[in-house]
Design a protein around this motif. Structure first.
Motif, short mmCIF file in Angstrom:
data_model
loop_
_atom_site.label_atom_id
_atom_site.label_comp_id
_atom_site.label_asym_id
_atom_site.label_seq_id
_atom_site.Cartn_x
_atom_site.Cartn_y
_atom_site.Cartn_z
N PRO A 20 49.23 103.46 100.10
CA PRO A 20 47.82 103.27 99.65
C PRO A 20 47.19 104.06 98.76
CG PRO A 20 48.22 103.10 102.08
CD PRO A 20 49.46 103.59 101.44
N LYS A 21 46.58 103.68 97.68
CA LYS A 21 45.88 104.51 96.71
C LYS A 21 44.44 105.04 97.34
CE LYS A 21 47.46 102.36 92.54
NZ LYS A 21 47.26 101.69 91.53
N LEU A 22 44.14 106.29 97.05
CA LEU A 22 42.81 106.78 97.36
C LEU A 22 41.83 106.57 96.01
CD1 LEU A 22 43.88 110.07 99.10
CD2 LEU A 22 43.24 108.05 100.18
N THR B 141 35.61 109.20 99.53
CA THR B 141 37.03 108.68 99.06
C THR B 141 37.23 107.57 100.06
OG1 THR B 141 37.67 111.13 98.81
CG2 THR B 141 39.24 109.53 99.14
N GLU B 142 37.78 106.59 99.45
CA GLU B 142 38.16 105.36 100.07
C GLU B 142 39.52 104.85 100.13
OE1 GLU B 142 37.10 100.87 99.34
OE2 GLU B 142 35.36 102.21 99.46
N VAL B 143 40.19 104.50 101.32
CA VAL B 143 41.82 104.23 101.08
C VAL B 143 41.54 102.68 100.64
CG1 VAL B 143 43.68 103.89 102.81
CG2 VAL B 143 42.14 105.95 103.11
N MET C 242 46.20 96.28 98.18
CA MET C 242 47.61 96.45 98.38
C MET C 242 48.57 95.06 98.37
SD MET C 242 48.00 99.14 101.18
CE MET C 242 49.74 99.54 101.13
N ARG C 243 48.20 94.00 98.71
CA ARG C 243 49.09 92.76 98.59
C ARG C 243 48.95 92.32 97.18
NH1 ARG C 243 46.98 91.38 103.69
NH2 ARG C 243 45.26 90.42 102.73
N ALA C 244 47.67 92.25 96.46
CA ALA C 244 47.36 92.04 95.14
C ALA C 244 48.52 92.87 94.11
CB ALA C 244 46.19 92.07 94.55
N ARG C 245 48.74 94.11 94.40
CA ARG C 245 49.64 95.03 93.85
C ARG C 245 51.13 94.60 94.18
NH1 ARG C 245 50.20 100.45 94.13
NH2 ARG C 245 49.16 100.56 96.39
N GLY C 246 51.17 93.36 95.10
CA GLY C 246 52.90 93.27 95.44
C GLY C 246 53.32 94.10 96.47
N GLU D 63 49.59 101.75 109.57
CA GLU D 63 48.50 101.47 110.19
C GLU D 63 48.49 101.66 111.93
OE1 GLU D 63 45.53 97.50 109.67
OE2 GLU D 63 47.53 97.09 110.17
N ALA D 64 49.59 101.39 112.59
CA ALA D 64 49.55 101.81 113.97
C ALA D 64 49.48 103.30 114.33
CB ALA D 64 50.96 101.32 114.46
#
Length: 86
Positions: A34-36, A44-46, A52-56, A64-65
């Motif tokens: 993930p980009k910051l 700052t937002e993750v 992320m899905r839009a970037r493939g 996440e877990a």
């Protein structure tokens, strides 16, 4: 690792009570994917999973877990104090 008991270990090299998290290569890659994003006000937002899905990119399930297992949210309601304030 039975029951995740060895997942978090004190980091002896830090000397200040930090923890070292042992993760596999897939989880490490997901944690760095993930980009910051910089926001106004110094926040700052993750990057979101949707972005992320839009970037493939695939969903970072393992990362996440890991993050959710360490996350401690602020309580929605603070308990009321009874009696006189200190």
């Amino acid at each position: 690792m039975a029951g995740g008991q060895n997942l978090l270990q004190p980091d002896p090299s830090s000397g200040c009570g930090r923890l070292r998290l042992h993760v596999d290569e897939k989880a490490a890659a997901q944690l760095s994917t993930p980009k910051l994003l910089s926001r106004t006000g110094g926040y700052t937002e993750v990057e979101s999973k949707k972005a992320m899905r839009a970037r493939g990119m695939k969903s970072p399930d393992r990362a996440e877990a890991i993050l959710l297992s360490l996350y401690e949210p602020e309580p929605l309601y603070r308990p009321r104090r009874r009696g006189l304030p200190n």
